[in-house]
Design an enzyme around this catalytic site. Structure first.
Site, PDB file in Angstrom:
ATOM      1  N   HIS A   1       0.867  -1.166   0.000  1.00  0.00           N
ATOM      2  CA  HIS A   1       0.000   0.000   0.000  1.00  0.00           C
ATOM      3  C   HIS A   1       0.909   1.222   0.000  1.00  0.00           C
ATOM      4  O   HIS A   1       1.725   1.385   0.896  1.00  0.00           O
ATOM      5  CB  HIS A   1      -0.902   0.014   1.241  1.00  0.00           C
ATOM      6  CG  HIS A   1      -1.818   1.191   1.253  1.00  0.00           C
ATOM      7  ND1 HIS A   1      -3.135   1.122   0.839  1.00  0.00           N
ATOM      8  CD2 HIS A   1      -1.606   2.485   1.585  1.00  0.00           C
ATOM      9  CE1 HIS A   1      -3.679   2.324   0.936  1.00  0.00           C
ATOM     10  NE2 HIS A   1      -2.783   3.171   1.389  1.00  0.00           N
ATOM     11  N   CYS A   2       0.820   2.034  -1.026  1.00  0.00           N
ATOM     12  CA  CYS A   2       1.720   3.172  -1.150  1.00  0.00           C
ATOM     13  C   CYS A   2       0.998   4.460  -0.779  1.00  0.00           C
ATOM     14  O   CYS A   2       0.097   4.893  -1.508  1.00  0.00           O
ATOM     15  CB  CYS A   2       2.246   3.267  -2.582  1.00  0.00           C
ATOM     16  SG  CYS A   2       3.514   4.528  -2.771  1.00  0.00           S
ATOM     17  N   PRO A   3       1.357   5.097   0.331  1.00  0.00           N
ATOM     18  CA  PRO A   3       0.678   6.349   0.681  1.00  0.00           C
ATOM     19  C   PRO A   3       1.013   7.476  -0.283  1.00  0.00           C
ATOM     20  O   PRO A   3       0.220   8.401  -0.445  1.00  0.00           O
ATOM     21  CB  PRO A   3       1.201   6.658   2.086  1.00  0.00           C
ATOM     22  CG  PRO A   3       2.429   5.852   2.256  1.00  0.00           C
ATOM     23  CD  PRO A   3       2.342   4.691   1.339  1.00  0.00           C
TER      24      PRO A   3
ATOM     25  N   GLY B   1      -1.450   7.123  -2.768  1.00  0.00           N
ATOM     26  CA  GLY B   1      -2.781   7.091  -2.166  1.00  0.00           C
ATOM     27  C   GLY B   1      -3.609   5.891  -2.568  1.00  0.00           C
ATOM     28  O   GLY B   1      -4.824   5.982  -2.694  1.00  0.00           O
ATOM     29  N   ASN B   2      -2.959   4.739  -2.810  1.00  0.00           N
ATOM     30  CA  ASN B   2      -3.709   3.565  -3.249  1.00  0.00           C
ATOM     31  C   ASN B   2      -2.852   2.329  -2.997  1.00  0.00           C
ATOM     32  O   ASN B   2      -1.649   2.431  -2.751  1.00  0.00           O
ATOM     33  CB  ASN B   2      -4.001   3.688  -4.743  1.00  0.00           C
ATOM     34  CG  ASN B   2      -5.212   2.874  -5.186  1.00  0.00           C
ATOM     35  OD1 ASN B   2      -5.832   2.168  -4.390  1.00  0.00           O
ATOM     36  ND2 ASN B   2      -5.551   2.960  -6.452  1.00  0.00           N
TER      37      ASN B   2
END
Lengths: 431, 159
Positions: A167-169, A172-173
């Site tokens: 999950h890559c902040p 944002g997804n």
């Protein structure tokens, strides 16, 4: 007490479980926390604007007009890749409908037989042979499915994602099967853009300094200092990240598998998905078919809401089928509750004891990726995500305690101890 | 085994659902989409084994075609990358084209083979490509006892 039935058509995305936000009537799908994504966008657009404002006019005249042209093309490509990664469905697996969930429950109970009262039910695992290797498929208590191979449950988005990477902040997804290649193209093109801007910043400063002196140059183009600073820090993290993902692609591994050490170590299974050929692996990941979304976001469905005249409105009967099913199927699953409650107390001290081990255990392994990124990236990452999820070498313990920890409806999302959940990768300061 | 013939529309609107049978994914060849050819025992008296196996085999071959990694997928990928994937907003990908073919095939199979036997296939894409769902409706030719009456009431209310 008269009840009024109102039937209206809603788009399916309005009733999807999980913690995603949808925009443009279901066309855009993102995680809930979007702050860091806006920061990424701001840094990219801001730095490029400074470049176009300060450097490009001078370089177009004194060097070549192709310099700003190429920069514009690269900039648009980076933004397009970022938006594609951020806005697309990463490969979310829809949750099981009631009948399917019940069918699976019955199969599990048939396989496990009668568990004596007070004894822990065996972990819900299905063994599958893939390319002559035994791969374990785990059961997801939230989605009520046996996860396909390489799928994992992201506790931030509360969805099972196929070929879950992390999950890559910053985007944002989640990054999964459907948007991994866009994510990779984003990091690759961003690396190129950063290197390009950094190089031409230096060239510009040198060329101008020859005419007017270094200090005068900085006074005339103050934006250059800011750009160089941003690019310098971004370079290490983004280029490192691109290198790391190139390595993963050549081995046909996901970040999640790499973190958990699924295919490394003596007693572990070798990666059954790798073609044992670097080019074939790259070919499959980057040039494979583009999978369509199986999450029907824009389909229409009926929503029945009934309102009683006398008191507060009743909850709509069909509006949230999944939440209703968790209530209706729970009584069938009597075995789950007893082990959960007793094991939650065991799980808490186990979580605390594993945290120092996680940080020691994973950092030497991270060195094999690009070291500058890992030094910045790994420490905040370990702190942010809760330790049980990062278990590397503790498979028996993970299997024993995986079942209760997956069923924690009261724990806030970031702390949810899904063992196979996301790895929140910080890229360091983005461009 | 005397059977009353159903047609597709009648099944969807009038017949009452008895149970649902799920054909699971076969992961022995990796993550490619493939369904198990194992015949579910619940359908023993409803349909001939070979018919269902034939359907599953055809579906599997469609999925193999959709997920094939070769010249065409490489060209499609390169072209899309060169246009920053904007071309996907206008063009239908090969996978989507094959999915449409599959949906047509399933509809045809339902009409010709499954609906007359009181069964209904659901396109796997509507179940996240996890299972091939076969809805079993009451067989009006046989006696009215249904194996799981609680399932049928839950099933029919959900439907």
């Amino acid at each position: 007490m008269s009840a009024v039935m109102i039937t209206r058509k809603v788009r399916k995305w309005e009733k999807l479980p999980g913690k995603n936000t949808f925009c443009c009537d279901g066309r855009v799908m993102m995680a809930r926390q979007k702050g860091v994504f806006y920061l990424t966008l701001f840094l990219i657009v801001g730095t490029c604007s400074l470049f176009f404002a300060f450097e490009c006019p001078y370089l177009a005249v004194h060097l070549s007009p192709s310099v700003p042209v190429f920069a514009i093309v690269l900039f648009f490509f980076v933004i397009a890749m970022l938006l594609r990664t951020s806005f697309s469905d990463p490969g979310v697996l829809p949750r099981a409908l009631p009948e399917e969930a019940t069918f699976i429950e019955m199969e599990i109970e048939a396989a496990n037989g009668n568990v004596p009262a007070g004894q822990r039910a065996p972990p819900r695992i299905r063994n599958v042979q893939i390319n002559n290797q035994i791969v374990k498929l785990k059961y997801c208590y939230t989605c009520k499915i046996f996860r396909p191979p390489r799928a994992s449950h992201c506790s931030i988005c509360d969805n099972c994602v196929d070929r879950f990477d992390h999950h890559c902040p910053w985007v944002g997804n989640c990054v999964g099967k459907r948007n991994y290649r866009y994510f990779y193209m984003f990091t690759l093109s961003l690396s190129l853009l950063t290197i390009y801007i950094f190089t031409f910043d230096i060239v510009h400063v040198v060329m101008r300094s020859v005419d007017k002196g270094f200090l005068n140059t900085l006074k005339e183009t103050p934006g250059t200092v800011l750009e160089v600073l941003v690019c310098f820090f971004t370079l290490w993290s983004v280029v490192g990240l691109t290198g790391f993902h190139t390595y993963l692609i050549s081995l046909n591994q996901t970040t999640n598998e790499d973190i958990k050490g699924s295919w490394s170590g003596k007693n572990r299974v070798q990666n059954p998905y790798s073609h044992k050929n670097c080019f074939k692996n790259c070919f499959e990941v980057l040039c494979g078919p583009t999978f369509p979304s199986v999450l029907d976001r824009r389909g229409l469905m009926q929503e029945d809401s009934s309102f009683s005249a006398a008191s507060a409105s009743l909850p709509p009967s069909r509006s949230n089928p999944v939440s209703q099913t968790t209530k209706t199927t729970a009584p069938l699953i009597r075995n789950e509750h007893t082990p959960d409650e007793t094991k939650r107390s065991i799980a808490a001290p186990e979580e605390k004891s594993s945290s120092p081990r996680e940080e020691k255990g994973s950092s030497p392994r991270e060195e094999k990726g690009s070291s500058p990124r890992e030094e910045k990236g790994s420490s905040p990452r370990e702190e942010k995500s809760s330790s049980p999820r990062e278990e590397k070498g503790s498979s028996p313990r993970e299997e024993k305690s995986s079942s209760p920890r997956e069923e924690t409806p009261k724990v806030p999302p970031l702390a949810s101890p899904e063992p196979d959940a996301e790895v929140s990768v910080t890229k360091g300061p983005a461009h | 085994m005397a059977r009353e013939f159903h047609n597709l529309q009648e099944l969807r609107h009038n017949a009452s659902l008895v149970t649902k049978v799920f054909v699971q994914r076969d992961y022995t060849e990796g993550t490619v989409c493939r369904f198990q050819a194992k015949f579910p025992s619940e359908l023993d008296h409803r349909i001939e084994r070979t018919l269902l196996e034939e359907t599953v085999k055809t579906l599997n071959s469609y999925y193999v075609e959709a997920e094939k990694i070769g010249g065409q997928s490489y060209l499609e990928g390169c072209l899309a990358c060169a246009t920053a994937y904007i071309v996907f907003l206008c063009m239908e990908t090969r996978y989507e084209k094959v999915l449409k073919k599959i949906s047509g095939y399933i509809h045809e199979q339902n009409e010709k083979i499954y609906a007359p036997r009181g069964l209904l296939l659901t396109d796997p894409v509507e179940r996240g490509m996890r299972v091939l769902e076969i809805s079993v409706f009451e067989d009006r030719g046989s006696s009215s006892s249904s194996p799981s009456s609680s399932m049928s009431s839950a099933g029919s209310s959900a439907r």
